[in-house]
Motif scaffolding. Structure first.
Motif, PDB file in Angstrom:
ATOM      1  N   GLY A   9     127.360  15.592 138.886  1.00 25.68           N
ATOM      2  CA  GLY A   9     127.509  14.163 139.200  1.00 25.68           C
ATOM      3  C   GLY A   9     128.474  13.729 140.355  1.00 25.68           C
ATOM      4  N   ARG A  38     120.584   8.961 130.056  1.00 27.07           N
ATOM      5  CA  ARG A  38     121.615   8.327 130.628  1.00 27.07           C
ATOM      6  C   ARG A  38     122.113   6.999 130.132  1.00 27.07           C
ATOM      7  NH1 ARG A  38     118.884   6.028 136.330  1.00 27.07           N
ATOM      8  NH2 ARG A  38     117.355   4.224 135.206  1.00 27.07           N
ATOM      9  N   ARG A  45     121.541   4.234 125.441  1.00 26.83           N
ATOM     10  CA  ARG A  45     121.038   5.095 126.021  1.00 26.83           C
ATOM     11  C   ARG A  45     119.379   5.256 126.420  1.00 26.83           C
ATOM     12  NH1 ARG A  45     121.898   9.898 122.106  1.00 26.83           N
ATOM     13  NH2 ARG A  45     119.914   9.345 121.444  1.00 26.83           N
ATOM     14  N   THR A  91     123.499   3.979 138.437  1.00 24.06           N
ATOM     15  CA  THR A  91     124.855   4.295 137.756  1.00 24.06           C
ATOM     16  C   THR A  91     124.908   4.550 136.248  1.00 24.06           C
ATOM     17  OG1 THR A  91     125.671   3.157 139.798  1.00 24.06           O
ATOM     18  CG2 THR A  91     127.246   3.718 137.839  1.00 24.06           C
ATOM     19  N   VAL A  93     126.424   7.635 132.776  1.00 23.95           N
ATOM     20  CA  VAL A  93     126.717   8.851 132.347  1.00 23.95           C
ATOM     21  C   VAL A  93     125.185   9.500 132.104  1.00 23.95           C
ATOM     22  CG1 VAL A  93     127.866  10.504 130.975  1.00 23.95           C
ATOM     23  CG2 VAL A  93     128.889   8.064 131.589  1.00 23.95           C
ATOM     24  N   TYR A  94     125.034  10.611 132.829  1.00 25.49           N
ATOM     25  CA  TYR A  94     123.759  11.647 132.639  1.00 25.49           C
ATOM     26  C   TYR A  94     123.926  12.551 131.522  1.00 25.49           C
ATOM     27  CZ  TYR A  94     121.391   8.841 135.962  1.00 25.49           C
ATOM     28  OH  TYR A  94     120.663   7.803 136.845  1.00 25.49           O
ATOM     29  N   GLY A 122     128.102  15.214 129.291  1.00 23.36           N
ATOM     30  CA  GLY A 122     127.831  14.171 130.119  1.00 23.36           C
ATOM     31  C   GLY A 122     128.357  14.205 131.546  1.00 23.36           C
ATOM     32  N   THR A 123     127.631  13.761 132.625  1.00 25.35           N
ATOM     33  CA  THR A 123     128.192  13.872 133.948  1.00 25.35           C
ATOM     34  C   THR A 123     128.086  12.470 134.594  1.00 25.35           C
ATOM     35  OG1 THR A 123     128.427  14.885 136.170  1.00 25.35           O
ATOM     36  CG2 THR A 123     126.281  14.892 135.147  1.00 25.35           C
ATOM     37  N   GLN A 124     129.041  11.994 135.309  1.00 22.32           N
ATOM     38  CA  GLN A 124     129.239  10.545 135.789  1.00 22.32           C
ATOM     39  C   GLN A 124     128.517  10.724 137.084  1.00 22.32           C
ATOM     40  OE1 GLN A 124     130.609   7.557 134.420  1.00 22.32           O
ATOM     41  NE2 GLN A 124     129.141   6.666 136.105  1.00 22.32           N
ATOM     42  N   THR A 126     127.579   7.733 140.054  1.00 20.99           N
ATOM     43  CA  THR A 126     128.056   6.465 140.633  1.00 20.99           C
ATOM     44  C   THR A 126     127.478   6.235 142.042  1.00 20.99           C
ATOM     45  OG1 THR A 126     130.150   6.407 139.491  1.00 20.99           O
ATOM     46  CG2 THR A 126     129.794   4.777 140.975  1.00 20.99           C
TER      47      THR A 126
END
Length: 129
Positions: A9, A38, A45, A91, A93-94, A122-124, A126
């Motif tokens: 991310g 996400r 979610r 955008t 969190v995945y 999770g990975t952000q 943006t």
């Protein structure tokens, strides 16, 4: 105990691309289907994409079709989600998850937590100019 770790991310401009990774340790990701989800701030979610346990079936929600691609590497330890043509609405969190209750078949992506699955942290992502 299997751990899923997402990575890849970051901050990207509209129209840009990212490749997210979901890596299992120990073990592999070919026992159950794997899904990408996400969650944006203040929103529920949502399911994004899934790949079946034998990697022969993939599904995408409408907002992801034509822009995102899910795949699994040859050693079955990592599932990728390639994000292209990103827009600010992406955008979030995945997260990745694998679970016996995650159904990924032709035209179907459905998740029901069984208590026997695993989620990453999770990975952000943006998307902003």
């Amino acid at each position: 105990q299997v751990q899923l770790v997402e990575s890849g991310g970051g901050l990207v401009q509209p129209g840009g691309s990212l490749r997210l990774s979901c890596t299992a340790s120990p073990g592999t990701l070919d026992y159950y289907a794997v899904g990408w989800f996400r969650q944006a701030p203040g929103k529920k979610r949502e399911e994004i994409s899934c790949i079946s346990a034998n990697a022969d079936t993939t599904n995408y929600v409408d907002s992801a079709k034509g822009r995102f691609t899910i795949s699994r590497n040859s050693d079955s330890k990592t599932v990728y989600l390639e994000l292209n043509n990103l827009v600010p609405e992406d955008t979030a969190v995945y997260f990745c998850a694998t679970d016996p209750g995650l159904i990924c078949s032709a035209g179907t992506f459905h998740y029901t937590g069984t208590g026997f699955g695993y989620w990453g942290q999770g990975t952000q992502v943006t998307v902003s100019a």
